[in-house]
Scaffold this active site. Structure first.
Site, PDB file in Angstrom:
ATOM      1  N   LYS A 127      33.452  34.232  38.079  1.00 50.55           N
ATOM      2  CA  LYS A 127      33.624  32.849  38.064  1.00 50.55           C
ATOM      3  C   LYS A 127      34.017  32.318  36.670  1.00 50.55           C
ATOM      4  O   LYS A 127      34.828  31.620  36.381  1.00 50.55           O
ATOM      5  CB  LYS A 127      32.472  32.204  38.424  1.00 50.55           C
ATOM      6  CG  LYS A 127      32.361  30.620  38.335  1.00 50.55           C
ATOM      7  CD  LYS A 127      33.744  29.908  38.995  1.00 50.55           C
ATOM      8  CE  LYS A 127      33.554  28.524  39.090  1.00 50.55           C
ATOM      9  NZ  LYS A 127      33.175  27.665  38.252  1.00 50.55           N
ATOM     10  N   HIS A 129      37.477  33.326  36.029  1.00 43.36           N
ATOM     11  CA  HIS A 129      38.314  32.285  36.714  1.00 43.36           C
ATOM     12  C   HIS A 129      38.578  30.993  35.670  1.00 43.36           C
ATOM     13  O   HIS A 129      39.688  30.458  35.740  1.00 43.36           O
ATOM     14  CB  HIS A 129      37.740  31.916  38.152  1.00 43.36           C
ATOM     15  CG  HIS A 129      38.190  30.696  38.658  1.00 43.36           C
ATOM     16  ND1 HIS A 129      37.603  29.386  38.174  1.00 43.36           N
ATOM     17  CD2 HIS A 129      39.035  30.365  39.612  1.00 43.36           C
ATOM     18  CE1 HIS A 129      38.290  28.401  39.084  1.00 43.36           C
ATOM     19  NE2 HIS A 129      38.991  28.871  39.791  1.00 43.36           N
TER      20      HIS A 129
END
Length: 483
Positions: free
Chosen positions: A184, A187
Site C-alpha cells: 500500500k 501504491h
C-alpha cells in the site's frame, strides 16, 4: 442480541463508508468510536434500518462479535492504533483477529504481527485504497500479516473489494508481516509520481503553450480514452472543466501549496534503505516540499530570471508529445516501484505476487488504470522479470515514445518550466540502458580520498584494490561495505 460478523472502530469518512459497504454485502457490523456521540449519530443517520450495531466501549464491541472475533481498526496511523489495540486486549481471546486498515508504516505491522502472536491473537495490516467513494462502493484491499487470519476475513474482504471487468476481486493475500502495508505504501508512492507528472504536463500546457482550461479539459478527455485511461486522468479532466458559481475556474483559485501525509516520503526512504533508484517518486515528494515554500518562491520570482523564451512551434505537436512523454514516464515510475517491491520481498521473504498486485490495483484504487492490465500481462509472461522496462511490450512502448519524451524534456528546459519527475524518469531510463556509467571515476575518487577500494574490469568480480594515488598514502585500505 444477535452477534455481528465483524467489528469496526473509527467512524471517520473511510470507516463509515466501509461499514456501509460491508453491510450492503450481507454481513452484520458492530461499530465503536472513541467519541461515542459519533456512534449514535451514525446509527440514527446513515446506518438507520441497517444490520449495524452501535456500541459504546471496546468491551461492548467485543461482546457483540461472533467468534473468532474480527475487529477492524480505522484510526490515524501511529500511537492511536497502538492505544486502540491495547484497549481491545482485555476482551479478546486466542484466535481472535485484529485488522489495522489505516496507512500504518510497514515496520509497525511487522512488529504488531509478532506482538499479537505472542498473545495468541492474529493480526492483519491491510492497505485500503480508493478514497471515500472506493470505501463505499468497492476499494482495492491489500492484506498482509498473520496468514492464519486470512481464511476468516477473505469472504468479507473479497466481497466488498472492487472487481475487474472479469469479476475478479481486487483483493488477495499479499504476504506475511508488513507485506500488505508495504505494498500500500508503494501504491501511494506511485500515486505521488502519477499526480506530479500530470501536474507537470498541465503546467507545460498552461504556461508553455498558453492553453485554456477548456482546451486542456478536451485534451485530458481524449487522453482518457487511450493508453493513459485512468482514474487520475479522469478526475484531472473533471477538475479542468469545473467552475465556481460565478463561472470562474475553481482550479485557478486554488493555492499552489501541496500537502502530504507521509506515505510518499516513506516510500522514498524505504528505497534509500534498500539501495533502489526510486528517482521519480523521490522527485515527486520533493516537488511537494518545494511547493510548500510558497512565500520564498514568490520572493525568488522577483529576483531570479529564467530564459525568457516562448514556445514557437505547433501546439498540437507538443500536446501529442506530452501524451507520449507522460506515458513513458509512467512506465518508468511503475518499473521503479515494482523494483522496490522485489527488493523488499527478497529481504523479508514475502514472496510477493507482482501480477496479483497489479490485479489488486486494476480497479478501486487511486492509481487504477488500463495500464495495470499490461503490467499483469508482463508478469504472466515472465514472473521473474527484474524490471518492467525489459518486458517486450513496455520496451516497445518506450522505444516509440522516446523521441517525444526527449523533445518534451528539452523543451521544458529551454522554456524554464520545471518537470522534475518527467525529466528524472528519462534520466533513469538513460542510466538503466547504459552499459558503462561514470561510476568508475566515482570509485577512483572514493579510493583517492578515503582508500575505499575498487574492483577492476580486468580482474574477477569480488576482488578489491587500492591505489596509492599521491605516493604518500601507503597500501592500507578501508574495509569494503555497502550501506
Amino acid at each position: 442480541m444477535s452477534q455481528a460478523d465483524i467489528g469496526l472502530i473509527g467512524l471517520a469518512v473511510m470507516g463509515e463508508n466501509l461499514v456501509l459497504n460491508i453491510e450492503s454485502r450481507g454481513f452484520s457490523v458492530a461499530v465503536f468510536n472513541r467519541t461515542t456521540s459519533k456512534v449514535d449519530d451514525f446509527i440514527g443517520g446513515r446506518a438507520a434500518g441497517k444490520n449495524i450495531i452501535g456500541t459504546h466501549s471496546p468491551e461492548e464491541l467485543c461482546a457483540s462479535l461472533e467468534r473468532p472475533r474480527r475487529v477492524m481498526i480505522m484510526v490515524k496511523a501511529g500511537p492511536a492504533v497502538e492505544k486502540t489495540i491495547e484497549s481491545l486486549l482485555p476482551y479478546l481471546e486466542p484466535g481472535d483477529i485484529v485488522i489495522d486498515g489505516g496507512n500504518s508504516e510497514y515496520p509497525d505491522s511487522i512488529r504488531r504481527t509478532a506482538w499479537l502472536a505472542e498473545k495468541g491473537l492474529l493480526f492483519i495490516g491491510t492497505g485500503v485504497s480508493g478514497g471515500e467513494e472506493g470505501a463505499l462502493t468497492g476499494p482495492s484491499i491489500m492484506p498482509g500479516g498473520n496468514p492464519d487470519a486470512w481464511p476468516a476475513v477473505k469472504p468479507i474482504f473479497q466481497a466488498i473489494a472492487a472487481k475487474t471487468d472479469a469479476g475478479e476481486p481486487c483483493c488477495d493475500w499479499v504476504g506475511k508481516g508488513g507485506a500488505g502495508h508495504f505494498v500500500k505504501m508503494v501504491h501511494n508512492g506511485i500515486e505521488y509520481g502519477d499526480m506530479q507528472m500530470i501536474c507537470e504536463t498541465y503546467q507545460m500546457m498552461k504556461d508553455g503553450l498558453g492553453l485554456s482550461n477548456d482546451r486542456m479539459h478536451d485534451v485530458f478527455s481524449r487522453w482518457n480514452e487511450g493508453v493513459l485511461d485512468s482514474y487520475l486522468i479522469e478526475i484531472t479532466r473533471d477538475i479542468l472543466g469545473f467552475r465556481d458559481a460565478d463561472g470562474v475556474a475553481t482550479l485557478d483559485l486554488i493555492l499552489d501549496k501541496a500537502g502530504q501525509k507521509g506515505t510518499g516520503k516513506w516510500t522514498a526512504i524505504s528505497a534509500l534503505h534498500a539501495g533502489q533508484p526510486l528517482t521519480l517518486i523521490g522527485e515527486a515528494v520533493f516537488a511537494r516540499c518545494l511547493s510548500a515554500l510558497k512565500e520564498e518562491r514568490v520572493t525568488a520570482s522577483k529576483i531570479l530570471e529564467g530564459p525568457g523564451t516562448a514556445f514557437d512551434g505547433n501546439p498540437d505537436d507538443l500536446v501529442a508529445d506530452l501524451e507520449q512523454a507522460l506515458y513513458a514516464s509512467k512506465i518508468v515510475s511503475y518499473a521503479q516501484g515494482f523494483q522496490l517491491m522485489r527488493a523488499a520481498s527478497d529481504e523479508h521473504d514475502w514472496g510477493l505476487n507482482y501480477g496479483g498486485i497489479a490485479l489488486m490495483w486494476r480497479e478501486g484504487c487511486i492509481i487504477r488504470s488500463v495500464f495495470l492490465e499490461n503490467i499483469r500481462d508482463a508478469f504472466a509472461r515472465d514472473a521473474k522479470i527484474t524490471n518492467l522496462l525489459l518486458d517486450p511490450f513496455f520496451a516497445d512502448a518506450v522505444r516509440k515514445a522516446q523521441g517525444a519524451w526527449r523533445r518534451v524534456v528539452a523543451g521544458a528546459a529551454q522554456l524554464g518550466i520545471p518537470m522534475p519527475a518527467t525529466s528524472s524518469a528519462l534520466a533513469y531510463f538513460d542510466g538503466y540502458r547504459t552499459e558503462r556509467l561514470p561510476a568508475n571515476l566515482l570509485q577512483a575518487q572514493r579510493d583517492y580520498f578515503g582508500a575505499h577500494t575498487y574492483e577492476r574490469v580486468d580482474k574477477p568480480r569480488g576482488e578489491f584494490f587500492h591505489t596509492n594515488w599521491t605516493g604518500r598514502g601507503g597500501t592500507t585500505a578501508s574495509s569494503t561495505y555497502d550501506v
